[in-house]
Write an enzyme that holds these catalytic residues in place. Sequence first.
Site, PDB file in Angstrom:
ATOM      1  N   ASP A   1      26.977  37.427  34.511  1.00 43.64           N
ATOM      2  CA  ASP A   1      28.356  37.935  34.465  1.00 43.64           C
ATOM      3  C   ASP A   1      28.579  38.808  33.229  1.00 43.64           C
ATOM      4  OD1 ASP A   1      30.931  38.202  35.441  1.00 43.64           O
ATOM      5  OD2 ASP A   1      31.673  36.411  34.419  1.00 43.64           O
TER       6      ASP A   1
ATOM      7  N   ASN B   1      32.856  38.150  46.007  1.00 47.12           N
ATOM      8  CA  ASN B   1      32.700  39.532  45.528  1.00 47.12           C
ATOM      9  C   ASN B   1      32.915  40.569  46.642  1.00 47.12           C
ATOM     10  OD1 ASN B   1      30.080  38.626  43.158  1.00 47.12           O
ATOM     11  ND2 ASN B   1      32.253  38.923  42.780  1.00 47.12           N
TER      12      ASN B   1
END
Length: 254
Positions: free
Chosen positions: A19, A67
Site C-alpha cells: 500500500d 479496488n
Amino acid sequence: MVELDTNTPVPRHVAIIMDGNGRWAEERHRPRLFGHKAGVDSVREIVETAREIGVEVLTLYAFSTENWNRPSGEVSGLMGLLKSYLQSELRTMVRNDIRLLCLGQQDRLPADVRAILQQTIDDTRECRSMTLNLALSYGGRSELVLAFQEIAKECQEGVLDWRTLSETTISDHLFTAGQPDPDLLIRTGGEHRLSNFLLWQASYAELYFTETRWPDFKKAQFLEAINIFNHRQRRFGKVGAQLIREGRGATDGE
Ligand code: IPE
Ligand code: IPE
Ligand code: MG
C-alpha cells in the site's frame, strides 16, 4: 546495510499488503499511476530477495475486490501494469524456479490479463523453489463464501460429511490450499488494517506495519521486517515459560 540475522529461521510464508503507491506519487506531484509504476520495481526486488533468503511462499496483495470501485482509468492502468509485469517476468520466474499462483476471482480480470496470467501459471507449474501468490481481484470474505459454497456442495453430493468438517476442511477449500499459513504479514503505507486480506489464513500471523510507502519498500526494509519478526515470541496461546521449556524462545511456530 541491513543484514539478515543468520541464526534465526526465515518465515515460511510472508504476505504483504503493498500500500501507499498513490500517496507516494501525490507527494511528488505526479499522477497516481506513476506511483503504481514505481511499485512494480519494489515487487521485483522483494520477489528476488524472498527467493534469495529462502521464503517458501510470498503472497502479494496486488488488487482487491474493493479496488474495482476505483476510477476506471486507474483500474485499467493497473491492469496494463499487471500485464506488462507478467510478460516481462515470466522468463525470470522460470529461471529462478518460482511458481506463480493467483488468489482471487480471475474471471473478473480482462481477457488479455487472464491469458498471460494463465500462461505464467502453466509455464511455472513445475517450479518448486518458491511460490509467488499474486492476490488479484482478491477478497478474504468472498474467498470464504466460495469455500463454503464448495463445501456445502460436496456435503450434498456425499463427498463430505458435515459431522467431520474441520478447520482443515476450510483451509483446503481456500485459494491457498496446501500452503502454510502466513507467519508474517507486512503492510506498507501507514494504514493499520487488513482490508479484507487473508482473513482466515492470517489468524496467527505476526503483523508488521510500516509508514514506508510501497515504492520505497526495498530489500533493506524487507530484511528489517524479517529481523523484527525474528525477535518476536510467538506464543500461540501458551505462556513464555512453556516455550522456553520446549526450546522455542522466539518465532518458531512449528
Ligand atoms: C496500493 O496503493 C496499490 C493498490 C491498491 C492497487 P494505493 O493505490 O492504495 O496507494 P494509496 O493508499 O492511495 O497511497
Ligand atoms: C489494500 O489497499 C489492497 C491492496 C494493497 C491491493 P487499499 O488501499 O485498497 O486499502 P484501503 O482502501 O486503504 O483499505
Ligand atoms: Mg491504499
